[in-house]
Design a protein around this motif. Sequence first.
Motif, PDB file in Angstrom:
ATOM      1  N   SER A 125       0.810  -1.217   0.000  1.00 11.66           N
ATOM      2  CA  SER A 125       0.000   0.000   0.000  1.00 11.66           C
ATOM      3  C   SER A 125       0.843   1.267   0.000  1.00 11.66           C
ATOM      4  O   SER A 125       0.346   2.341  -0.357  1.00 11.66           O
ATOM      5  N   GLU A 126       2.119   1.154   0.375  1.00  2.00           N
ATOM      6  CA  GLU A 126       3.010   2.322   0.403  1.00  2.00           C
ATOM      7  C   GLU A 126       3.867   2.427  -0.849  1.00  2.00           C
ATOM      8  O   GLU A 126       4.706   3.325  -0.951  1.00  2.00           O
ATOM      9  N   LEU A 127       3.681   1.530  -1.808  1.00  2.79           N
ATOM     10  CA  LEU A 127       4.484   1.514  -3.023  1.00  2.79           C
ATOM     11  C   LEU A 127       3.728   2.152  -4.179  1.00  2.79           C
ATOM     12  O   LEU A 127       2.507   2.033  -4.274  1.00  2.79           O
ATOM     13  N   ALA A 128       4.487   2.784  -5.088  1.00  2.00           N
ATOM     14  CA  ALA A 128       3.870   3.440  -6.238  1.00  2.00           C
ATOM     15  C   ALA A 128       3.581   2.475  -7.381  1.00  2.00           C
ATOM     16  O   ALA A 128       2.937   2.861  -8.363  1.00  2.00           O
ATOM     17  N   GLY A 129       4.043   1.240  -7.258  1.00  2.00           N
ATOM     18  CA  GLY A 129       3.813   0.269  -8.322  1.00  2.00           C
ATOM     19  C   GLY A 129       4.344  -1.082  -7.912  1.00  2.00           C
ATOM     20  O   GLY A 129       4.773  -1.275  -6.767  1.00  2.00           O
ATOM     21  N   VAL A 160       4.330   7.399 -12.063  1.00  2.00           N
ATOM     22  CA  VAL A 160       3.239   6.455 -12.292  1.00  2.00           C
ATOM     23  C   VAL A 160       3.839   5.181 -12.890  1.00  2.00           C
ATOM     24  O   VAL A 160       4.456   5.234 -13.953  1.00  2.00           O
ATOM     25  N   ALA A 161       3.694   4.059 -12.221  1.00  2.21           N
ATOM     26  CA  ALA A 161       4.189   2.805 -12.756  1.00  2.21           C
ATOM     27  C   ALA A 161       3.375   2.413 -13.975  1.00  2.21           C
ATOM     28  O   ALA A 161       2.157   2.526 -13.966  1.00  2.21           O
ATOM     29  N   LEU A 162       4.047   1.978 -15.034  1.00  2.00           N
ATOM     30  CA  LEU A 162       3.347   1.585 -16.248  1.00  2.00           C
ATOM     31  C   LEU A 162       2.793   0.176 -16.122  1.00  2.00           C
ATOM     32  O   LEU A 162       3.302  -0.638 -15.381  1.00  2.00           O
ATOM     33  N   LEU A 176      10.176   0.972  -9.864  1.00  2.00           N
ATOM     34  CA  LEU A 176      10.513   1.877 -10.959  1.00  2.00           C
ATOM     35  C   LEU A 176       9.237   2.466 -11.524  1.00  2.00           C
ATOM     36  O   LEU A 176       8.263   1.753 -11.781  1.00  2.00           O
ATOM     37  N   THR A 177       9.251   3.783 -11.733  1.00  2.00           N
ATOM     38  CA  THR A 177       8.103   4.457 -12.301  1.00  2.00           C
ATOM     39  C   THR A 177       8.554   5.500 -13.303  1.00  2.00           C
ATOM     40  O   THR A 177       9.681   5.997 -13.245  1.00  2.00           O
TER      41      THR A 177
END
Length: 407
Positions: free
Chosen positions: A384-388, A405-407, A400-401
Amino acid sequence: MHTTTTSPDALRVEMVERIRKAGHAQRGEVERVLRDTPRHEFVPDAELAVAYDPWQAVVTHRFEDGRSLSCASAPWLVAAMLDQLDVQPGNRILEIGAGTGYNACLLAQLTGRADLVTTIDIDPDVTAKASGALAATGYGDVHVITGDGGLGYPDHAPYDRMIATVSPWDIPAAWWQQLAPGGRLVAPLRWRGQGRSVAFTYTDGRLVSDSLHLCGFVYLQGVEDEGELSGPVTADELVTLHWDRDQAVEIDALRGVLDQPRVTAWSGITIASNESHDGLWLRLTVTDPRVCRIKVHADVPPEVCDPIGGWWRMALVDGDTLIYLTARRLETGDDVCWELGAIGHGPAAAKLTNYLCDEIRLWGPERNQRTPSLIVHPAGTPDSELAGPAIEKTHSRFVLTYDDVAL
């Protein structure tokens, strides 16, 4: 012995000018220390022209099988990483990988006091020679330690700056503990088979990157670097696959895969002869957990395996199917370019080669203009604390984003 008649001072000036033209040593203080430091005294067995070649590393120690154990990094890369590190006067610094002592000498000048620099290496012969070279050039107060660099050196912690001149697979727990809040870490990290020198700032309990440079380094030796796996896919073991241990690769399912019919697809995207395609690989480390590396011995004929040129080659594995990046030469009048494509073997080869060509087309218009951000969280950080999606390491979770925003 040195056979060239050109003076070291003149060669050093030329070296720095060429490095700056290539976009490195952009910080004035980095340019200054490169101009002032006699690199040839740290690589006494190299010809002067080699010692001051901006693009050439000098191997100083080898394993019994001939692999490089320690070397003096190419000067352009030294400059690029020092730009990334952003040393300020009075910074306390830890270097992992003593090499010849040259980088520690530069660090001592950048921080202003040699006794604020600690350099550590696992090989006693390496540290003995580095210590001798530092003493001979007036920087004997640098602390040269023989030990496992993966464990850092707690006696002089916390460090404002940490730099690794050997390539770790993870950020060891000791480095997290010994880096001061707000400090910077520069390390040539490996994930999904490729390597990048990444500059981080330690903030809010995580490491946040602000630059990445393509590079290759001798691997970190010791207990903290056991995350990359490898295995042969051919009976003669001349083609090997390298992958991270969190990836779903079953090497037994791939042995003999190159004996299956070859499927080739072309993307329509071309690159110039001197143009890098490495941004494609970097992009896929963000978007596809199947991407890894294939290593092909020079004796392997192209009819068996024909990847794009380069030291490290991108591959993608899905179960019992293997595909890899390839290229073909195109000539249009006086111009020469290379079209990127994919070669695959295995049941899903047609589907996956077309997929990789689609990814090449997505990457093609912007090429290497977009660089992702790498945020490294401590192991155990909740999703929940990760961007991707995370790339799982032992002590860390890599995310990696692009544009946050992570693809």
